[in-house]
Each structure stands twice: as structure tokens, then as C-alpha cells.
Scaffold this active site. Structure first.
Site, short mmCIF file in Angstrom:
data_model
loop_
_atom_site.label_atom_id
_atom_site.label_comp_id
_atom_site.label_asym_id
_atom_site.label_seq_id
_atom_site.Cartn_x
_atom_site.Cartn_y
_atom_site.Cartn_z
N LYS A 1 -11.90 -16.08 15.51
CA LYS A 1 -11.31 -17.40 15.32
C LYS A 1 -12.29 -18.50 15.75
O LYS A 1 -12.36 -19.56 15.12
CB LYS A 1 -10.00 -17.51 16.10
CG LYS A 1 -8.92 -16.57 15.59
CD LYS A 1 -7.78 -16.44 16.57
CE LYS A 1 -6.69 -15.53 16.08
NZ LYS A 1 -5.71 -15.20 17.12
N GLY B 1 6.18 -6.59 21.19
CA GLY B 1 5.54 -6.77 19.88
C GLY B 1 4.41 -7.78 19.89
O GLY B 1 3.89 -8.15 18.85
N GLY C 1 -2.42 -19.50 14.40
CA GLY C 1 -1.13 -19.37 13.71
C GLY C 1 -0.60 -20.67 13.14
O GLY C 1 -1.15 -21.24 12.20
N LYS D 1 0.80 -1.22 0.00
CA LYS D 1 0.00 0.00 0.00
C LYS D 1 0.84 1.28 0.00
O LYS D 1 0.57 2.21 -0.74
CB LYS D 1 -0.89 -0.05 1.25
CG LYS D 1 -1.94 1.03 1.29
CD LYS D 1 -2.82 0.81 2.50
CE LYS D 1 -3.80 1.95 2.65
NZ LYS D 1 -4.55 1.81 3.89
N GLY E 1 3.32 -14.58 14.93
CA GLY E 1 4.72 -14.36 14.60
C GLY E 1 4.97 -14.62 13.13
O GLY E 1 4.24 -15.37 12.48
N ASP F 1 -10.76 -10.70 18.66
CA ASP F 1 -9.91 -11.53 17.80
C ASP F 1 -10.18 -13.02 18.04
O ASP F 1 -10.36 -13.80 17.11
CB ASP F 1 -8.43 -11.18 18.11
CG ASP F 1 -7.46 -12.08 17.37
OD1 ASP F 1 -7.18 -11.81 16.20
OD2 ASP F 1 -6.98 -13.06 17.98
N1 LIG Z 1 1.21 -11.09 12.61
C1 LIG Z 1 0.83 -12.30 12.98
O1 LIG Z 1 1.48 -12.97 13.78
C2 LIG Z 1 -0.44 -12.88 12.41
C3 LIG Z 1 -0.87 -14.16 12.84
C4 LIG Z 1 -2.02 -14.72 12.28
C5 LIG Z 1 -2.72 -14.01 11.33
N2 LIG Z 1 -2.30 -12.75 10.95
C6 LIG Z 1 -3.08 -12.06 9.94
O2 LIG Z 1 -2.25 -11.88 8.78
C7 LIG Z 1 -2.60 -10.68 8.11
C8 LIG Z 1 -1.36 -9.80 7.97
O3 LIG Z 1 -0.86 -9.48 9.25
P1 LIG Z 1 0.57 -8.81 9.46
O4 LIG Z 1 0.86 -8.92 10.92
O5 LIG Z 1 1.54 -9.35 8.48
O6 LIG Z 1 0.24 -7.27 9.12
P2 LIG Z 1 1.30 -6.08 8.94
O7 LIG Z 1 2.64 -6.47 9.44
O8 LIG Z 1 0.66 -4.87 9.52
O9 LIG Z 1 1.41 -5.89 7.35
C9 LIG Z 1 0.28 -5.54 6.62
C10 LIG Z 1 0.65 -5.46 5.15
O10 LIG Z 1 -0.56 -5.22 4.44
C11 LIG Z 1 -0.29 -4.22 3.46
N3 LIG Z 1 -1.56 -3.56 3.12
C12 LIG Z 1 -2.45 -2.95 3.92
N4 LIG Z 1 -3.52 -2.51 3.21
C13 LIG Z 1 -3.28 -2.89 1.92
C14 LIG Z 1 -4.00 -2.74 0.71
N5 LIG Z 1 -5.19 -2.15 0.67
N6 LIG Z 1 -3.46 -3.25 -0.44
C15 LIG Z 1 -2.25 -3.86 -0.42
N7 LIG Z 1 -1.51 -4.04 0.71
C16 LIG Z 1 -2.03 -3.55 1.86
C17 LIG Z 1 0.70 -3.31 4.13
O11 LIG Z 1 1.32 -2.54 3.13
P3 LIG Z 1 2.52 -1.54 3.44
O12 LIG Z 1 3.72 -2.44 3.68
O13 LIG Z 1 2.65 -0.74 2.20
O14 LIG Z 1 2.13 -0.77 4.65
C18 LIG Z 1 1.61 -4.31 4.82
O15 LIG Z 1 2.60 -4.78 3.93
C19 LIG Z 1 -3.72 -10.02 8.96
O16 LIG Z 1 -4.95 -10.41 8.46
C20 LIG Z 1 -3.50 -10.66 10.33
O17 LIG Z 1 -4.70 -10.70 11.07
C21 LIG Z 1 -1.18 -12.19 11.47
#
Ligand SMILES: NC(=O)c1ccc[n+]([C@@H]2O[C@H](COP(=O)([O-])OP(=O)(O)OC[C@H]3O[C@@H](n4cnc5c(N)ncnc54)[C@H](OP(=O)(O)O)[C@@H]3O)[C@@H](O)[C@H]2O)c1
Length: 411
Positions: free
Chosen positions: A196, A178, A126, A39, A293, A192
Site C-alpha cells: 500500500k 475474521g 479500504g 473459481k 471489510g 501488505d
Molecule cells: N477483504 C477486504 O476487506 C479487502 C480490503 C481491501 C482490499 N481487498 C482486496 O480485494 C481482493 C478480494 O479480496 P476478498 O477478501 O474479497 O477475497 P476472498 O473473500 O478470498 O474472495 C476471493 C474471490 O476470488 C475468486 N477467485 C480466486 N481466484 C480466481 C480466479 N483465478 N478467477 C476467478 N475468480 C477467482 C474466489 O472464487 P471462489 O469464490 O470460487 O473461491 C473468490 O470469489 C483482494 O485483492 C484483496 O487484497 C480486500
């Protein structure tokens, strides 16, 4: 399925960048990321600029891309992406529990109509392969209950408060490490975990719920009286997402629970997740692991991608074969309610009171209430509620007595 998986990846944050590295290290599965759409044009990236695009259509209109992996943090934008991708005949892998819980039946129908796979193992717990196990291993009617610690942030906070930290201290440390977002509402208020649970219920029991139908209470309202009560009895407080089949009806809730030392979830600490499955013949089994993670979550996404190689689709056999109306029933549930001294706990709709206490600073009541009253009670911010991890009783099985107990002195 095609031997060659050409992937369009949406999102390159925590999970997206983790997937990139995990995929690079496992060339075995013959899947390549062709395009990454993100984005923010001004963000510094670990890969050269030419890998990225900012226009979703670069993936969605590319006929050579047969798999969309959606890993963005915006569920509304994710909805558009996933629906368009499925309608364009692309398989979709997602980790977005909010998107999935809010639109599950529509997404399932869209995937089915287009004869493509829609997989989302990473959306629940996860790295723990719980959805595929519910689909494949527990694919008969013998499942009776599923209880999970499926939010690492709240489990970390509860582990720290159990060890003596205040709620504010524990949340601050979780944010520094984090484990918690700057705005922790979705985690600490239980939303959240509820997303799930909606997904788990679909795979465990075949029933579709709107998230709002499931009563939810997070950990932010817990009081010191709850924690003292647990400590003095050797209990631990865990945020359990729970669904149980009782007399042909479902009891579903997300709430803090007291857990005894002999229960499988008692020793699940810090950011770890666990899902306990109870079935008629195998009894209780526990899946344990990292619920979040970069690499752990990416490993579940990778597993979905490699499942596409053999055309894997969820079959939702429980929904297809659903014979009974499993909508929520009314049950009597054992609860602990804590409050400050100026709150009149006698006004609460207890059908039975087992124990009550009034000290110098706070008070509590332990008793039974109807599950249909849980939602209203959960919305009362003046009280804390912790459930006992006991099988609820079908309403009416218990005599509707109101027993006043003696007020105890301080504990
Ligand atoms: N983190 C975890 O441990 C975890 C675990 C289970 C599930 N999840 C799920 O996995 C998904 C991603 O989580 P994350 O932690 O990786 O998030 P994150 O670190 O905040 O990264 C989000 C990414 O989405 C991109 N983005 C946001 N809006 C967008 C759009 N409209 N079009 C294209 N790209 C867009 C952002 O772009 P920019 O880089 O340009 O900002 C960023 O690269 C979420 O649904 C989350 O609930 C995460």
C-alpha cells in the site's frame, strides 16, 4: 464515457459479494453487473448458479462489457486478467494492492496506451478516499510526508497487546473475528502495508518503488521490553507505513513506531485505519475510517465505478512533473532496539546512543542508526526494532559520536 456501465466482475468473496449488494442498493449510478467469474465450481453461492461463470474469456471477450472489476485473491491470475482487460479496451477497477504495487508502471502504461481508466481506491486503506485526494487535492509540490496505519490486522493486534494481551492471544482473537487470515504472514510481517505504501508514494510524490526497496519490519518480532518501554512513557506502538521528503530525498519505511499522545495516529485503534498527510501550508491532516471489510471496501470500489461515468482517470501529475531525483537518501533515524541478555547490542551500527538498559531478562538501546542499515537490522530475528516517529536527520548533520551510557538497573 458511455452512460451505461456493463460490468464483468471477477471474484465473489468478501468484497465481490459486498459490491453486488452495494450496487443493487445504489441504482443511481446506472451500472449493472452482467457476468461474474469465480473459481470454485463446488462452492455454495448466495445467488443462483446461472449468474456465475468459471471462464475468464466470458468477460474478457464480451464486447458489450466495458468495465472489469477485479476482486480476486490471487495476484498472479489478477495480473493476466487486468492486462488482458486493459488491452481489450475495458476500464478496470481493482482492489488488489499486491498486483498493483508489483506492476504499477506497466499497468499505468497499458491503461494509457489503450486510453482506458485503471482505478484502485479500495487497494489502500479500504473505504478511506486517500488516493483520489492525493491526486486531486494535494496535486502540487507542497506535500512533505505521509504516514499511515494501513493494516487493520496489525493495528488490532497492537491495540490488544497495549491493553495487556500477549501477541499470540491478540493474533488468535484477530483470526477468530475474521480480521486476520489463517496464514497472517502478509499482514503481521508488514508486507501488505508495504504494497500500500508503494501505491501511496506514487500518488503522493510521483516516485515508483519496487516493494523490496522499502525496508519492512512487522509486529511479530516485538518483545515485551518494547511494550514495557512504551507503557512507562505513555507511548503507543503503531505499525506505520511512512514516506517523508527530506532535503529533496525520500525516506520510506514500514515498521513499528512509538507514537506520542499528541500525534493524530495515537487514538487510531483496533481494525481502524488512518492516513496522515503533512503539507507545507495545511500542516497535518488525518483521514480516518475502516480499512477493510465487505461493505467499506465495496464502497470504495463503487466510488471508482461511479467515477468512470465522468471518464475519471488518475493523472499521476507528480510523476509527470517530477523535477528532482527523489530516490531514497541516507538518513539518521532514532530507533529502539530490544534483545535478550545474550545478544551483544554494542555490535550494532549505532552512530549515536542516547540511552541503554540491561535488566534481569532483557535489554535495550535507544540511539541513531543510518537508514541504509535498517534493512539488515530488520532481518536480524534476534532483535526487536521500534522507530521513533521523528523526522530523520540527513546523514552528516549529526556528529558521528558513539556515547556509552551507564547501564541502568531494572525498570
Ligand atoms: N477483504 C477486504 O476487506 C479487502 C480490503 C481491501 C482490499 N481487498 C482486496 O480485494 C481482493 C478480494 O479480496 P476478498 O477478501 O474479497 O477475497 P476472498 O473473500 O478470498 O474472495 C476471493 C474471490 O476470488 C475468486 N477467485 C480466486 N481466484 C480466481 C480466479 N483465478 N478467477 C476467478 N475468480 C477467482 C474466489 O472464487 P471462489 O469464490 O470460487 O473461491 C473468490 O470469489 C483482494 O485483492 C484483496 O487484497 C480486500
Amino acid at each position: 464515457m458511455e452512460n451505461n456501465l456493463k460490468i464483468g466482475l471477477f471474484g465473489f468473496g468478501c468484497v465481490g459479494s459486498g459490491l453486488y449488494e452495494v450496487l443493487n442498493q445504489s441504482e443511481l449510478i446506472g451500472a449493472k453487473i452482467k457476468t461474474i467469474v469465480v473459481k470454485n465450481k463446488h462452492k455454495k453461492r448466495i445467488l443462483p448458479e446461472h449468474h456465475f461463470s468459471y471462464d475468464p474469456n466470458v468477460i474478457l471477450l464480451d464486447e458489450t462489457i466495458n468495465v472489469v472489476v477485479e476482486l480476486i485473491d490471487d495476484s498472479k491470475a489478477a495480473y493476466d486478467i487486468v492486462i488482458k482487460a486493459l488491452n481489450a479496451g475495458k476500464h478496470v477497477v481493482s482492489a488488489n494492492k499486491k498486483l498493483i504495487a508489483e506492476h504499477l508502471d506497466e499497468l499505468i502504461d497499458t491503461a494509457k496506451r489503450n486510453n482506458v481508466s485503471f482505478l484502485y481506491e479500495a487497494a489502500v486503506a479500504g473505504s478511506i478516499p486517500v488516493i483520489r485526494n492525493l491526486e486531486e487535492y494535494y496535486n502540487n509540490d507542497s506535500l512533505s510526508a505521509i504516514r499511515g496505519i494501513i493494516n487493520g490486522t496489525t493495528n488490532y493486534i497492537l491495540t490488544q497487546t497495549d491493553a495487556g494481551a500477549t501477541y499470540a492471544e491478540a493474533l488468535k482473537t484477530a483470526q477468530e473475528l475474521g480480521f486476520a487470515e489463517a496464514d497472517p504472514t502478509l499482514d503481521v510481517e508488514g508486507f501488505d502495508a508495504r504494497y500500500k505504501l508503494v501505491i501511496l508514494i506514487k500518488h503522493a510524490f510521483g516516485v515508483s518503488f519496487e516493494p523490496e526497496e522499502i525496508p519492512v519490519k512487522g509486529v511479530s518480532a516485538l518483545r515485551s521490553v518494547d511494550i514495557r518501554y512504551a507503557k512507562e512513557r505513555g507511548l503507543r506502538i503503531k505499525l506505520l507505513a511512512r514516506a517523508e521528503k527530506i532535503s529533496g530525498k525520500l525516506f520510506a519505511v514500514v515498521s513499528p513506531h512509538f507514537v506520542t499522545h499528541d500525534e493524530p495516529t495515537y487514538g487510531v485503534n483496533n481494525e481502524f485505519n488512518a492516513v496522515e498527510v503533512q503539507a507545507l501550508f495545511s500542516d497535518r491532516q488525518l483521514f480516518y475510517g475502516k480499512g477493510a471489510g465487505s461493505y467499506p471496501t465495496a464502497s470504495a470500489v463503487l466510488s471508482d465505478i461511479s467515477a468512470l461515468k465522468y471518464d475519471y482517470k488518475y493523472e499521476y501529475r507528480k510523476s509527470v512533473g517530477l523535477k528532482e531525483d527523489l530516490s531514497t537518501g541516507d538518513f539518521e533515524v532514532k530507533v529502539f532496539v530490544g534483545a535478550s541478555l545474550d545478544y551483544d547490542l554494542r555490535l550494532l551500527p549505532f552512530v549515536q546512543i542516547d540511552e541503554s538498559y540491561r535488566g534481569l531478562e532483557d535489554q535495550y538501546v535507544v540511539g541513531r542508526i543510518k537508514s541504509s542499515d535498517l534493512k539488515d537490522l530488520f532481518e536480524d530475528h534476534q532483535i526487536s526494532i521500534t522507530l521513533f516517529n521523528e523526522k530523520p536527520i540527513t546523514s552528516g548533520d549529526l556528529s558521528q559520536t558513539f556515547v556509552e551510557h551507564e547501564i541502568l538497573e531494572t525498570i
